[in-house]
Write an enzyme that holds these catalytic residues in place. Sequence first.
Site, mmCIF file in Angstrom:
data_model
loop_
_atom_site.group_PDB
_atom_site.id
_atom_site.type_symbol
_atom_site.label_atom_id
_atom_site.label_comp_id
_atom_site.label_asym_id
_atom_site.label_seq_id
_atom_site.Cartn_x
_atom_site.Cartn_y
_atom_site.Cartn_z
ATOM 1 N N ARG A 164 0.831 -1.213 0.000
ATOM 2 C CA ARG A 164 0.000 0.000 0.000
ATOM 3 C C ARG A 164 0.865 1.263 0.000
ATOM 4 N NH1 ARG A 164 -2.378 -3.768 -0.932
ATOM 5 N NH2 ARG A 164 -4.358 -4.544 -0.122
ATOM 6 N N SER A 237 -11.477 -0.347 2.657
ATOM 7 C CA SER A 237 -10.658 -0.803 3.792
ATOM 8 C C SER A 237 -9.901 0.386 4.362
ATOM 9 C CB SER A 237 -9.683 -1.888 3.334
ATOM 10 O OG SER A 237 -10.389 -3.001 2.848
ATOM 11 N N GLU A 333 -5.102 3.650 6.043
ATOM 12 C CA GLU A 333 -4.726 3.645 4.635
ATOM 13 C C GLU A 333 -4.930 4.978 3.928
ATOM 14 O OE1 GLU A 333 -5.812 0.819 1.667
ATOM 15 O OE2 GLU A 333 -5.678 -0.873 3.032
#
Length: 337
Positions: A164, A237, A333
């Site tokens: 990520r 998410s 995130e």
Amino acid sequence: MPIQYNFDLKNANTLGLPAVASHFLPLTDPAQLFELCQNPGLKALPWRVLGGGSNLVLPEQINALVIAVALKGRRLLREDDEAWYVAAAGGESWHEFVAWTLAQGWAGLENLSLIPGTVGAAPVQNIGAYGVEVKDCLYELTAYSLADGHARVFSAAECQFAYRDSCFKQAEAGKWLIGEVVFKLSKSASIKTNYGDIGQELAALGLPLSASAVAQAVINVRQRKLPDPAVIGNAGSFFKNPVVTAELRGQVLAAHPELVSYPAGPDHYKLAAGWLIERAGWKGRQLGPAGMYQKQALVLVNHGGATQNDIASLTAAVQADVKEKFDVELEAEPVWW
């Protein structure tokens, strides 16, 4: 230059947070960026690049020039015995691009179906799902400097991809606008079905094994587990799956034998953040107008009226409880402006 002032971005971020940009421009041609760079008044402002708004936590007031990437186009650049080389502009819908490649018979991106956002934003986050990441197929990309508008080609290696993560979130953060991405889709790509619920969903569908069947399975699973941003504000998410040492994983496993984890390199494991959050008591729980989704604890949702401050409070509370219960640090995130 069609600059718009005090532009409402509430419908431009999937969390549905109230946000107003002092200056706003939809970029439909890279040449516009070069023109912007010649404008001293605009250069005096901070600049922000906006894709699909699916990975952002916005403040109520943004005193900056927000450039929305609206570059369009997709095409087959070339092919050889090994692969197809496919290009897509930064403003293309990621999911629509994936569906288009599959319709042409080009496999490789099927596990990344139904991820919201744009093609240009995908490498920034190195988006991933069901055992596949963008870095697995990305060949190169063209980005434009926010300093002077000039173009630079980044190879996959130069993007410095990690979980990520990429150079566009690290050393090169805030310096570039990604205008086009080229993917190398292998003609001998293996279909990956052994992650999450994909194999089970494929069996339920009863379809012959193919990239398109995997895409449909992924779509079905995602639609079942994740809320539609058009119905309830969310950014998908919200927390990264934490990567921990084998020692720490062992400590958590000793107390919680049902722990969900995966190998992540020598002496390290990736823990399922959703599992940690659920066991910490946050699945379906609210803090003010924000909460963790009742069907998937990893997803933070806006039940209506939430602001960036509300999201920050909930984020901190979830992180604190997971840290207290498991001694594991959770990292959000999305990008915070």
